[in-house]
Every structure is written in structure tokens, then in C-alpha cells.
Design an enzyme around this catalytic site. Structure first.
Site, PDB file in Angstrom:
ATOM      1  N   HIS A 194      79.639  44.705  23.563  1.00 48.10           N
ATOM      2  CA  HIS A 194      78.542  45.642  23.452  1.00 48.10           C
ATOM      3  C   HIS A 194      78.670  46.554  22.238  1.00 48.10           C
ATOM      4  CE1 HIS A 194      76.315  49.311  24.339  1.00 48.10           C
ATOM      5  NE2 HIS A 194      75.386  48.413  24.483  1.00 48.10           N
ATOM      6  N   GLU A 438      71.752  31.163  30.070  1.00 47.96           N
ATOM      7  CA  GLU A 438      73.023  31.672  29.557  1.00 47.96           C
ATOM      8  C   GLU A 438      74.201  31.255  30.436  1.00 47.96           C
ATOM      9  OE1 GLU A 438      73.084  35.981  29.427  1.00 47.96           O
ATOM     10  OE2 GLU A 438      71.839  36.153  31.201  1.00 47.96           O
ATOM     11  N   ASP A 462      76.547  34.805  26.298  1.00 45.84           N
ATOM     12  CA  ASP A 462      77.194  34.350  27.527  1.00 45.84           C
ATOM     13  C   ASP A 462      77.305  32.836  27.572  1.00 45.84           C
ATOM     14  OD1 ASP A 462      77.965  36.659  28.948  1.00 45.84           O
ATOM     15  OD2 ASP A 462      75.864  37.108  29.347  1.00 45.84           O
ATOM     16  N   CYS A 509      67.868  35.042  22.404  1.00 49.06           N
ATOM     17  CA  CYS A 509      68.099  36.471  22.209  1.00 49.06           C
ATOM     18  C   CYS A 509      69.584  36.793  22.099  1.00 49.06           C
ATOM     19  CB  CYS A 509      67.443  37.288  23.315  1.00 49.06           C
ATOM     20  SG  CYS A 509      67.993  36.798  24.951  1.00 49.06           S
TER      21      CYS A 509
END
Ligand code: PEP
Ligand code: MG
Length: 578
Positions: A194, A438, A462, A509
Site C-alpha cells: 500500500h 484477482e 493479488d 486496475c
């Protein structure tokens, strides 16, 4: 200090060069050293404690006011909870009694926190047990005042500050958005952790996974972040600084040159138009999204609304948040991903099992969490539905592993719609619903999944981690995390082809979509929509406008014949030189 170029190698998380001074983001600590004071000094010690408590209270009140103004009352509740702890008469009395027994105030705080922590640990209810951390936070703040340490916060940053920390958590990044950080370097993290995503979205050069940089730096030390090569240089020589200054100037002029692409369409030389969306985490990012010329929001990571708060967002909180985004983005689409809490996104809500699992990345997260707690899920769905009166909002479910999860989520969506109808609240009856691909199991059955939804979006962050069995935030194995593995390429081709056969839109994405190194590959695979950090859009657009879809397709045909990532990468390099 003698300048000596200490070079540290890490993972390039966000491109660009930053030259500045180290700002260590460190925690305050409690003082466990017992020091006695004579009885005639007790009153003086109590007066010292009183002043520190008063100063802490003023800090917390200021914090409350700032959070309230910046992010709203719900975010400010944390500061409010801390003020309540500070005013707690029982805790206060225990500390005063401990000082009266002849202990210094710092130690009295430590001893009382230790005692109360034990009682917290014995509480069955997870939520109340978690409040121990709030008590420790407050105790650290009072201790810092007693020690005369005015803790540096991100708000104290000067313009050339480079933040160095063990880790920067998603909640730290809330303040990072407001502060003047020009680069950062962390011990932990990977390219898709993140911290890295935030760095890219804020256009801040960053190197992560440096293992022990936080132990090697001193406050104010000169430092260079080379986010292009994943290098950090401590104590750079004059010559190194000059070289990097030149590189910095090139970076600024390149960014300027890219501005010309802002209003141009993302269209290949043979006429294939691509939709370029932005990934966001909060409504404040919309300004940057529009500035960089996005055609919509391809991923709104809505779970960020749950971080830094101690209570669940209500249906109204959701509604107000999404309607803002939808209105500002009109007429473009906004894809709201339903919450993906868990993994590295852990909310401080005391929410049952979240964050308490041995392996949260593969645990009760995202759609699994929502299906277990349908009322929490429904509040969000109702908020999204009400905001959909704007007409441009779509819903996307994360971490789908099979068809039954989509059906179960849709049943809750139907209930949400029914309840809104009953209450006379309007929404878009034809709202589009999609799923992220994902999880490898979903990828393998994309043909089945595609029949259940209106659109799909590939979450490569992921998908790669689970397909390759490589933890996306583990610096030790980051070299294995590579989108150019033949298995990933094959999987992507299969997913995109399945979506096309089902006649639905297919986007991506994950971070791969915004990496210019892979733009041609994704074009050749037939991807229709790319969504990325807003700042990456101009560069990706420039590449799209310079190649033909046909050439990209031919390249991919060659790459699909390669049996190793090394072979794929060398073929890819050749293409760029044609
Ligand atoms: C992904 O997994 O690619 C994705 C976009 O989701 P996140 O990074 O939020 O897990
Ligand atoms: Mg994901």
C-alpha cells in the site's frame, strides 16, 4: 560530517528522484526505568505531571479540530476517544497515587499502563480489548511532554524532507497526503504494497524494502532517493548531489512535456481507443485525477473510509462520500470497489477477526468478510445505490473466487435495493455490477464468471501474488514477483479472451496497468480499459498513441511462445528498440 555516499539497495516503489534531509518517523516510547523521588519533591512532581497532561489535552483538542475540518467528524472520533482516556478519573488517580508513593511521573505512567493493559488483555470482547492501544498511545503522548520531547509529526515537515520509517501504514498515509513529503524510504514493503501505491498516487519518489534503513539514519541527515533504480544514498558527496540535481531537472521537464497529452485521446496509431481510468482511495484525489486527464475512476478503494476511525461508516457516510466523487467525475464512470478490509488494510474498528489472523492476506477479507457480515456490506451497498442516482456509478466485488460468491453478493444487493424501494429512496435500477479477477480460481473460470457480471477488472497485484505464491509485501522474494512470467501472460490472455467472448468490458486496475514497461503487452493482449494512479496516465497514454494495436498483437504472439520470464523480457526489450 564527511560525505561518503552510503548506497542502500531496495525496491523501486515510485519513480523519480528526491534530494533532501532525513525525517525519521518514529514512535514515542514509555519509560520503564524506576527512579525514586524524595517525599518533599512529590508535589513538584505532581505539578510537572499536571502540566504534561494539560499540554497533551491541548494537542488532542487541536488534533480533533484539524481532523474534523479535514476529514469529517467520524475521523475525528479517534482524537475524541483519546481525550476521554486522558480525562479518565480512575486511570488518573492511579498515576497520581503512584507518584505519591515516591516515583517519577514517567515511571508512574508506565506502571499504571502495564497494570491496566493486563486487565484489557483479559477482556473477552475484541473491540474493548483493542482499546489498550489507545491507552498506550495517550500514555506515550503524556510521557513525551514530560521528557520535553516535542515529537516531530508529518505536519512539521519542511519542503525538502524525506520520510524514513520502518513501515508506513495506510493510516499514516492519511496525514502523508496533507504533509510536505518529497520522498520516502522504508525498511518493509514491496512494489505493490500500500505504501508504494500511495507514493505513486502522490507522485512522490519512494524506495521500499530497504530492510534496515531506519537504523542507519539520523534526523536531518542528507539523503537522496532514486525511485527509478531502487537506490537510496546517505551522506551523498557533492558530485553525487550534482548528478542527481541534473536528473531531477530532467524529471521535471519530462513531466512538463507529458502535460501535452492530457486532453488527447488514448488511441493507437491504427485507431483502437483505450479507456484510461484512475485508481483512488479518497474523494480528495479527484482533482489530481482530472488534472491528469483520466476518463473515469476505474477503482475506488472504498475501504480507506474505514481506516483511521473507530466506528463503522453508516449508509449516509457512504452515500455522501460517493455522491461527491460521482458528481465531480460526471460524465465519466466511477467504479466503487466494495470494501476489501484485511491483508495490509486493517481497520482500527475492533472488527471481529479482521487483522487477527495468522495469514490475513488469505483470510477473512474483502467479499468473504462482507458475506459473513451482510449488515456491514448492505450499509455500503445502500450508500452506493443511493449515490447511483448520478448515473455513472458501478459496483465491483473484490477477491471473488467463484460464481457462488457473486450470486450471494447479488442476493444482498437485491435486499439492499428492496429496502431502498420500501423506504422510497431512489437509485439507478440498472446499476452495472462487476467482479475483480484477482484470485487464481476465478481467473481459471473467467468464462463462467463473465456470464454473471456486467464487467470485469483484473487485479494483478493479488493475482500475481497468489499465482506465483509470492507475498506482495515481502522484500526478500520481490525478485520473483514478475508480471512477465509465462504463467501470468497466459492467464491474462485467457481472462481477456473469456471476457471478450462473453461480450463484456475487461479492464485492469492492478499496478501492472500503470507500468509503462507493460503497456504494449496489455494492448496486444486486447485489454480495453487501464486503471492506474492518476500521475501515471500521461506516460501510458503517450505509449498507446505511439504504437499500433496490430504490432502489439504480433509482439504478444511471440511472447506467448517464450518459456521463461528472462526470454519474455529480452523479446520485449527488442520491441522497444524497433
Ligand atoms: C489488485 O489486487 O490488483 C488490486 C487492484 O487490489 P488491491 O491492490 O487493493 O489489493
Ligand atoms: Mg487486490
Amino acid at each position: 560530517m564527511k560525505q561518503s555516499n552510503v548506497i542502500l539497495n531496495g525496491i523501486a516503489a515510485s519513480s523519480g528522484v528526491a534530494i533532501g534531509k532525513v525525517f525519521i518517523l518514529e514512535e514515542d516510547d514509555l519509560v520503564s526505568v524506576k527512579k525514586d523521588i524524595p517525599q518533599d519533591k512529590v508535589n513538584k512532581e505532581l505539578a510537572r505531571l499536571k502540566i504534561a497532561v494539560k499540554q497533551t489535552k491541548a494537542d488532542l483538542e487541536q488534533n480533533y479540530a484539524e481532523l474534523n475540518k479535514m476529514l469529517g467528524e467520524n475521523y475525528a472520533k479517534i482524537a475524541d476517544a483519546h481525550i476521554l482516556i486522558l480525562n479518565d478519573p480512575m486511570i488518573g488517580k492511579e498515576v497520581i497515587d503512584c507518584v505519591r508513593e515516591g516515583n517519577i511521573a514517567e515511571y508512574a505512567i508506565y506502571a499504571v499502563v502495564k497494570k491496566f493493559s493486563k486487565s484489557f488483555d483479559a477482556i473477552q470482547d475484541e473491540y474493548f480489548r483493542e482499546r489498550k492501544n489507545d491507552l498506550i498511545d495517550v500514555a506515550k503522548k503524556v510521557t513525551a511532554h514530560l521528557l520535553g520531547k516535542t515529537k516531530k509529526t508529518l505536519a512539521d515537515l519542511k519542503e525538502d524532507s524525506i520520510v524514513v520509517a520502518k513501515n508506513i501504514t495506510p493510516s499514516d498515509t492519511v496525514s502523508m497526503r496533507e504533509a510536505m513529503v518529497c520522498g520516502f524510504a522504508t525498511d518493509f514493503g514491496g512494489k505493490t504494497s500500500h505504501t508504494a501505491l500511495v507514493a505513486r498516487s502522490l507522485e512522490i519518489p519512494a524506495v521500499v524494502g530497504l530492510k534496515n534503513i531506519s537504523y542507519q539514519v539520523k534526523q536531518g541527515m542528507p539523503i537522496i532517493i532514486d525511485g527509478n533504480n531502487g537506490i537510496v544514498i546517505l551522506n551523498p558527496t557533492e558530485e553525487t548531489i550534482d548528478n542527481y540535481k541534473r536528473e531531477y531537472e530532467i524529471q521535471v521537464s519530462n513531466r512538463k512535456a507529458l502535460e501535452q497529452f492530457k486532453d488527447l485521446p488514448a488511441v493507437t496509431t491504427d485507431g483502437k481507443e483505450i479507456k484510461l481510468g484512475a485508481n483512488i482511495e479518497s474523494p480528495e484525489e479527484i482533482r489530481s485525477v482530472l488534472k491528469h486527464g483520466a476518463n473515469g475512476v476505474g477503482l475506488y478503494r472504498s475501504e480507506f473510509m474505514y481506516l483511521s476511525r473507530t466506528s463503522l461508516p453508516t449508509e449516509d457516510d457512504h452515500y455522501l462520500n460517493y455522491i461527491q466523487v460521482a458528481k465531480k467525475m460526471m460524465p465519466y464512470d466511477v467504479i466503487i470497489r466494495t470494501i476489501d478490509l484485511g491483508g495490509d488494510k486493517i481497520a482500527k474498528l475492533g472488527l471481529m477477526e479482521v487483522g487477527k489472523e495468522a495469514n490475513p492476506f488469505m483470510g477473512l477479507r474483502a467479499i468473504r468478510f462482507c458475506l459473513k457480515y451482510p449488515e456491514i456490506f448492505k450499509a455500503q451497498l445502500k450508500g452506493i445505490l443511493r449515490a447511483s442516482v448520478c448515473g455513472n456509478i458501478r459496483i465491483m466485488y473484490p477477491m471473488i473466487s467463484g460464481v457462488s460468491e457473486i450470486k450471494a453478493a447479488n442476493r444482498i444487493l437485491e435486499q439492499a435495493k428492496e429496502e431502498l424501494r420500501r423506504d422510497g429512496k431512489t437509485f439507478n435500477e440498472d446499476i452495472k455490477v462487476g467482479a475483480m479477477i484477482e484470485v487464481p480460481s476465478a481467473a481459471v473460470i473467467t468464462d463462467f464468471i463473465a456470464r454473471e457480471v456486467d464487467f470485469l477488472s483484473i487485479g494483478t497485484n493479488d493475482l500475481i501474488q497468489y499465482t506465483m505464491a509470492v507475498d506482495r509485501v515481502n522484500a526478500n522474494i520481490a525478485h520473483l514477483y514478475n508480471p512477465m512470467h509465462p504463467a501470468i501472460l497466459r492467464l491474462l490472455k485467457w481472462i481477456i479472451d473469456c471476457a471478450h467472448q462473453a461480450g463484456i468490458d475487461i479492464g485492469m486496475c492492478g499496478e501492472m496497468a500503470g507500468d509503462p514497461a507493460y503497456t504494449v503487452v496489455l494492448l496486444g493482449l486486447g485489454l480495453d480499459e487501464f486503471s492506474m494512479s492518476a500521475a501515471q496516465i500521461p506516460q501510458v497514454k503517450k505509449i498507446i498513441r505511439s504504437v499500433s494495436k496490430e504490432n502489439a498483437k504480433n509482439l504478444v504472439a511471440k511472447l506467448l511462445e517464450c518459456n521463461s520470464m528472462q526470454e519474455i523480457e529480452s523479446e520485449l526489450k527488442k520491441f522497444r528498440y524497433i
